[in-house]
Each structure stands twice: as C-alpha cells, then as structure tokens.
Design a protein around this motif. Structure first.
Motif: not given
Length: 925
Positions: A213, A210, A207, A216, A200-201, A204-205
C-alpha cells in the motif's frame, strides 16, 4: 472501468475512470450542438492528464455528427495554416459555396491558387462560413488536439472562428498543455490528475504484481494522479524496481519521466525501427507515402521494420500516428544529431518541389549543420510563397531561418532587414528588434542602415504610441531622402501622423512640418501623398488660410486614390476633411476608409477606422448607429486580440450624459494615457469630460477639463474642444479665458467658409458679444448649423439662444428655442443636455415632464441587433450582413429571429416600418 483503445492498438484502462464530471460536460455540449447551438471548449492540462482521452470520448459521443480533426505538431509551428488545412481538408469540395473573396482567400492559403496574401481574418471569416455551410445538413464537431503546437496562423484563425460561433450547430474543442495566446478568453476546462482512489484503481489495473500500500501511495503521489504516468511508468518494472528506483529517474519533471519511460522502450527497438520512428517524428503530416519514400532513401523497408512491430508506439492507418505526442518528442530528442540531419535530408528529397516547395525548404534547413548559402537562398525564395499562403508570419519564419544560414555578411544584412520588416508587420516586435540589430551590425551601406533605422522606428511607434517614435521617424525620413524620395515622403507623413494623432506631440509636429517644407517639389504633378504632406506642413507652420488651398486639392485627390496606398498611410491622411471643417466630406471620407479596410479584410486596422467613423456618426447625433459601430469595433478587437482605444465610447457616454459610466472611463483613460505618454488619449478624455460637465451645467469642472484638453489636443481635436472651452469659461464668468479661447477659435474657423466652421464660430461669438449683436449671431449659428449634419451642435445652439432670451426676459421666444432644443436632445439621446433645457423651460413657466421610463421595442435591441436590423432593412441578404459584420449567415438568421420577436414583426419587409422615424441608415457598405 471503461476500456478505451489507444493509438498503439492495445486495449488499456485509461482514465475515463474518474472523468464523470468532464464527460457530463462534454455530453451537455454535444446535446446543445444537436439543437443548433454552437459551443467552444478548451481542455487544458499537463501531458498525460487525459485530454486526448476526453477528446476521443467526445468524438465517439458525436454519433450522427460530422467530425473534423487536426493535431498540432512542434515541427510544424512555423508552417502557416498547416493545422487549419488538416481540419478543413475534408470540406474543400464546398469552397464553391463561399463568396468569391472568401473562397479565393482559402484557395490561396491552402496553395490551391496563386495570389496576394489574404488578410488573416478574411481567412477566418471564410473558415467560419465553410463550417457554417458544412453544418447545414448535420451538426459538426471540430477537434484540435495539441493546440499548443499548432502554427500561429491557424491559431489566430481558429480563435477568431471560436469567438464568432453562435448558432451554427458547430462544436469546436481544443486540447492544450498550456495557455495559447490566440485562444485566451475561450471557455476552458482544466484537466487535472485523478483523485487518489481512482488513481489507485488505475495503477492496480496495469501492475501485475501485488504492491505494498505504501509503494502504491508513493507512486500515486509522485505521478500526481496523472493517468498516462500511471499507465506507462510501471511498464517492465518489478515491484522492487518501482519501490527502489521510481524517484531516481534522470528527468526532473513528470512529462520528462513519462518521456523517459518511452525512451526506454524505444532503445530496445532495432536500429531500423528507431530510424523509421525518427522519420515519422520529423514529418508530422502523417503522410504514409512520404514517410516510406524518405525511408527508402535511408534503406529502411517495411519488411525490415514491421516484422517485429513498433511496440505499439507507431501506427500506420490512414495517417501515421504516434501513441502519444510525448513519444514523438522522445524519439526526436533522443536521436543522434547526425541521424536527424539524414532524416530531414531524406524527407527534403522525398518532398515534391513543385507542389510543396516550402516544406521541402524547411526540411533542407533542418538538414543543414553549418552555414549554407544554397539552402539560405532556397529559404529566401520560399519566403514569398510562404507569405502568399500564410501571410507575414509565415514569410518572416522562412526569412529568419535564411538569415541564420547565410554566410556573406552583406547578404545576411539584407535578409535580416527583410526578416525584421516582415516580423514587425507580423506583430512580433521583440524578434524584429533582434533582426534589426543584425541588419545594423552587418550593413555596409548608409541606405541599408537607414532602412534598418526606419524599421526600428516603426517598432517603437507600434510598441508605445508615445512621443519617442516621432523623432525617430523624422530622422529616418531625412536620411532616406538621398536614396528613395517616395519612401521618405511616406515616412514623413507617418511621422507627422504619429506625432499628431497618437502622441499629441506639438514640438515634434512642428519639427516634422518644417522638415517637410524644405523638401524639393515632387517630379510631375503632385500626388495625393504630396498634397497631404504640404497641407499638413502649412497647417502647422503658417496660418490656416495658407494651408486651405492645398488641403482642398488633397481632399479631391484622396477621393479616388488607390486603396493599396490608403492601407499604407491613409490613417494619417484622413484629418484633411476635419481641417477643412467639411462635415459631409468627413463622413464620406471615413465611410470610404472603413469600406477599403473591410474589403481588404484588414481586421487588425479596422477598429482604428471604425473609431473615426463612429465619432463622425456621433457628431451627426446618430447614437444608435455609433453604438453599433463601437460594438463592431469591440467585437473585431476581441476576435483579433488587438486592444483598442475607447475614444468613441468616451465621447458617446459624455454626450449621452451618463455621468457614472463616463466619469469612470474618463479617469481610467487619463491614468493609462499619462502612464504611457499618450497625450492624445488624455486630450480626448478631458474633452469628453468637458462635454459631460457642460451638459450637467457644472461649468467650473468643464472649464478645467477643456483647458487640460486644449493643452494636449492635436490640430484636429482642438476644433472640437475650443467651443466647449468658450462655453464653459463664459458660463463660469471667466471672460479672460473665454476671450482667449474665442480668439483661438477664430484662427481655426474664420478662414473656412463652411456652415460648420461659421456656425460654430457664430455660436461662440454670441456667448461673448454685446446685446446688439448677440441675437443676430445666434440666428446665424442656428441657420448655418441647420445646413450641416451636426444635429447635436444645432440643438446646443437653440439651447444657448433660448437661455440668453430667457435671461433677457423674452420668455415667449425663449420657450420656442428651449422647447426645440429639449425635443432634439431627447430624440438624439443627450439626457444631461435635455435636463438642462428642461430646467430652463421650467424657469420660463412652462411645464415639462421628464422623459418617461417606458422604452420602445426598438430600444430594447442590443447594439449588434440594431446594426443587423438596419442592414437587413436596407436590403442586405444574410450572407452579405454576415460578411459585413464577420458573422456566419446562420448566426445572422438567429439574431433576426430575436429581432423580429422584440419588434413584434414577422418578416424582413416589416423592418422599415418597425424602426422609429428618423432611425439612421446603416453604415456604408
């Protein structure tokens, strides 16, 4: 989150995130190498799992170390030693430091000199020495990425080196998507997807929008935490596109999805840029000059393609490299076929035909859409050069491609036959069978068809070692007679050996022998091959006395016979000395065979010859020497990946009286030998069982085992089994079986006036003679065997004589012989027979203690340490010991330090006194 620079030149968060345990393991490995140890590791995982990132991590961690790197390429898998040349190229200035045979082997395979193709594992020893020498100044890190795509020759050599590294200060790290046959068994670390939180981290880095959840979570689940997928798949997609279309990509597998993401980027590039990418994909050496020369032929110039860049997919540095191997495959597979042909044609034209003719021919083949005789002929001509550099597998690859492009059916049959033979000898039996099918289908001459049948027969023998191959080899030999009598005679000998040594097939041995007897005499004086053939045929069809004169001539001829012939059929000729009951000749013959094979670097055959030398070493009672030979054989077999029969180890454990270990191995051998139809394997196992049971005084078991062995044994093994059968039957009270066995023993031993033959015969006769002759026969056995190398047989003669004297109430003289037998058995290491002698001594009233539990310091040495100690004691230097045992000189030095510590000495000179009296000399060099 650690920032890593990828091939595209852009900073990206890549997934050393979540790799703490893997990085810690790599740190530990580098630390160990800095202290002089060697370490090997295979990183294995799916495409994009992070193997390359970890390899980059270990490279960046290796400060102060020299780093060598190679990358496998799918299009180079048929070009022998391509990956190895990449790895070793920076070290070629050190070739002068290597022993001449090793230096010449590397110079040949790297195209620096012309020469006979070196044996694959001689090249391995040369690379081991080269890496060891290079690490002398500072530790060495060798990184091999995409190992699943390196050529087979390089994989075999690197697998060999990896298994021999020990104390050189070398780290060898591979990255591979899946198992590589030649690297199996090496330490391995599976590289899997990231855990959910790290995945997940990372997502996020990369994309910008936002994400919900659930979106993702779906993305992470479908990528299985694969770092490259998490980095690449979101590129250019909106949150809506990700949520609505991620699972609808055409590619079904995750690598396919990642590749598709690269394809999307590739399709957006200008046509000229895509063509440059295709040129780089088709020429994996990364040679910038070659890429631009080929590009120029297609009107692609730097100015036209580099102005707008390549979207980070291709980098021009010291070499041309792709952002990821999946980019290369995506570029190549997505290109139009016409473009691929054009690119390979341009690369062929841009490749120097003098310095790299094989690669040029390979590109020509890939540029040819239809059958083309000129290209097929070029491939055929290149096959010899490829084989000289890369061995049989390389030559076979070129011949196979030549077959595929050949127009004329007659030419195709000849090329298919040559390709089948090379492919078989390279070890790819299934591919060889298919090529033989083509040769037989297209051949129009009987000679071509029979040569195809011969290759098929060899394939059958190599695949099964059972009784199916000998009749096929016999047929091939008979059909060859009108065309090539020399080849026919060689085939007859191989057929005889296959029927006798491997299959134990007496019906086939007899049929082959009768066919040999019908052969016309050779022109001129008989050669060693002719004498061996005639001697074997007489041995099988007539009384042994008829064969002996010819076999004696064969023995003399074999003594100085050219090594190249011995490498072809020598394994089938070494039974001559045994048939003559010549123990000294047998030892010398097998020692020379090992010397010839080792000098040729033929490691795939070396364990076969070591097994024979190990047996005769056992028969001399040199158990530590035999154990060292077994250890070497097992080490070489492990390094080459070739399984070996356990015959020598079987007999060693039986003679040592190790009941539990011997019984387990005997049972396993009987089971697999029976399943595979290998009668000879079963014969040896039952023979070992008879030795073990006779030592334990379990004569009923020994009788059954010896009878089973005699039924399957070849004409040589039977010489060893019959004395066991006579002793077991006599002690079990089965006089009828004992007398029949004695009669057979007389048939094979009586004609041979050697101390071995007559000593063994006298010992057997004494077991069944009346009292008037028994004493004289035992004395003759002891006298005769005392003049041979066969200490165990001499000790057993003393034991049997002592047992007979005790039963005749001649206790004083019985004690003399029983004590002699006991001391000899203890000295040799025959524990079961020693205990049998001890019990007999007790029955005479003499007190004999069991052998104590204390162990001398020299007995603490491992078999390999003992072998090294003996070689050093006899004056060999560390490099010479290393060449002998296929170790680096630094590993020899490491072993010596351990040997000195165990023996409590401080120098090489002290080894002569530290090893116990009577310790055998090292095996012949």
């Amino acid at each position: 989150m650690e920032q890593r620079r990828w091939g595209g030149g852009q900073d990206r968060s890549v997934g050393l995130l979540g790799r703490g345990p893997e990085c810690a393991l790599l740190d530990e490995m580098i630390a160990a190498v800095r202290t002089g140890e060697s370490r090997v590791l295979v990183l294995q995982g799916a495409p994009g799992a992070g193997k390359t990132a970890l390899l980059e991590y270990v490279e960046n961690s290796a400060t102060g170390m020299r780093v060598l790197r190679a990358v496998g390429a799918e299009s180079e898998m048929e070009l022998a030693f391509a990956a190895l040349h990449q790895l070793c190229a920076p070290l070629l200035d050190r070739l002068g430091q290597l022993p001449a045979p090793q230096r010449e082997a590397l110079e040949t395979v790297f195209g620096m000199r012309a020469g006979v193709p070196p044996e694959r594992f001689l090249v391995g020893l040369a690379v081991l020495s080269l890496l060891s020498d290079a690490s002398g100044g500072r530790p060495l890190l060798c990184v091999v990425d995409d190992a699943h795509w390196i050529d087979r020759a390089s994989a075999q050599v690197l697998g060999f080196v990896a298994r021999r590294l020990l104390a050189e200060g070398v780290a060898l790290v591979f990255g591979s998507r899946h198992d590589v046959q030649d690297l199996l068994g090496l330490p391995e670390l599976e590289v899997t997807g990231l855990n959910d939180s790290d995945a997940h981290a990372l997502l996020e880095s990369v994309t910008h929008a936002r994400l919900d959840h659930h979106i993702r979570a779906r993305f992470v689940a479908e990528t299985r935490g694969n770092p490259l997928a998490l980095l690449e798949l979101p590129r250019g997609l909106t949150a809506t596109q990700i949520a609505g279309g991620f699972g609808l990509l055409d590619a079904e597998t995750l690598p396919g999805r990642i590749e598709q993401s690269f394809l999307t980027r590739i399709e957006e590039l200008p046509e000229q840029t895509r063509l440059l990418l295709l040129i780089a994909a088709a020429e994996p050496t990364g040679d910038i000059a070659l890429v631009w020369r080929a590009a120029e032929r297609l009107a692609v110039t730097p100015a036209s393609v580099l102005a707008d860049g390549t979207d980070g997919l291709l980098v021009f540095d010291v070499r041309v490299t792709f952002r990821h191997p999946l980019v290369r495959s995506a570029v190549y597979r997505s290109a139009k076929q016409e473009d691929r042909w054009a690119v390979h044609r341009a690369l062929a034209e841009a490749t120097d035909p003098h310095t790299d003719p094989e690669r040029r021919a390979w590109h020509l083949a890939s540029a040819t859409p239809t059958l083309d005789e000129s290209v097929a002929a070029e491939l055929e001509r290149s096959a010899d050069r490829a084989q000289a550099r890369g061995g049989l597998a390389a030559g076979a690859a070129f011949l196979q491609r030549s077959v595929a492009l050949t127009i004329d059916s007659l030419l195709r049959a000849e090329r298919a036959l040559a390709a089948a033979d090379a492919t078989f000898r390279a070890g790819d039996l299934e591919a060889a069978r298919k090529l033989v099918d083509i040769a037989e289908r297209d051949s129009r001459s009987e000679f071509a068809r029979v040569r195809a049948h011969l290759v098929r027969s060899h394939i059958m023998f190599a695949a099964h070692f059972n009784n199916e191959a000998p009749p096929m080899l016999l047929e091939a030999a008979q059909r060859l007679e009108p065309f090539d009598m020399d080849l026919a005679r060689e085939t007859y000998l191989v057929a005889w050996g296959a029927a006798s040594f491997a299959a134990g097939d007496r019906d086939s041995v007899l049929a082959i022998s009768r066919a040999i007897r019908k052969l016309p005499p050779p022109d001129g004086s008989p050669r060693a091959l002719d004498l061996v053939l005639d001697g074997y045929a007489l041995l099988s069809t007539e009384a042994r006395s008829e064969a002996l004169p010819t076999l004696r001539k064969a023995m003399t001829a074999l003594t100085d016979h050219p090594a190249q012939d011995l490498l072809k059929w020598g394994w089938a000729a070494w039974g001559v000395s045994c048939a003559l009951w010549d123990d000294q000749g047998m030892r010398e013959t097998y020692a020379r065979a090992v010397e010839v094979v080792r000098a040729a670097g033929a490691l795939t055959e070396l364990p076969i010859y070591l097994a024979s030398l190990g047996l005769v070493t056992l028969f001399a009672g040199e158990f530590s020497g035999a154990a060292a030979i077994i250890a070497e054989s097992e080490s070489v077999a492990a390094a080459t990946g070739m399984p070996i029969a356990q015959h020598t180890k079987l007999v060693l454990m039986a003679m040592q009286g190790k009941e539990a270990e011997a019984s387990a191995l005997i049972a396993d051998t009987v089971e697999w030998a029976g399943a595979d139809g290998q009668l000879q394997g079963a014969a040896v196992a039952h023979w070992a069982s008879a030795i073990l049971s006779n030592g334990l005084a379990r004569y009923g078991q020994a009788l059954r085992a010896a009878q089973a062995s005699v039924l399957a044994a070849d004409v040589f093994t039977v010489q060893w089994v019959l004395p066991e059968l006579v002793e077991a039957a006599a002690r079990a009270g089965n006089d009828a079986v004992a007398r029949d066995a004695l009669e057979d023993m007389a048939d094979v031993a009586q004609p041979c006036d050697t101390d071995w033959a007559q000593g063994m015969l006298a010992r057997c006769q004494a077991l069944l003679s009346d009292d008037a002759a028994t004493d004289g026969l035992y004395r003759e056995a002891i006298d005769r065997l005392g003049r041979t190398l066969l200490l165990p047989e001499l000790a057993r003669a003393h034991l049997l004589y002592g047992e007979w004297l005790r039963r005749g109430r001649q206790r004083v003289e019985a004690r003399l012989h029983l004590r002699t037998a006991h001391e000899m058995f203890v000295s040799i290491g025959m524990e079961a027979f020693a205990e049998r002698a001890r019990r007999e001594l007790l029955a005479t009233g003499e007190t004999v203690r069991k052998r104590g539990d204390e162990v001398s310091s020299s007995e603490e040495l491992t078999p390999q340490e003992r072998q090294i100690a003996l070689l050093v004691r006899d004056g060999l230097s560390n490099p010479e010991v290393g060449a002998h045992l296929f170790l680096s000189s630094r590993t020899v030095e490491w072993h010596l330090r351990k040997i000195f510590a165990k023996l409590g000495i401080g120098s090489r000179r002290q080894l002569r006194d530290a090893l116990p009296h009577g310790e055998p000399k090292s095996p012949p060099q």
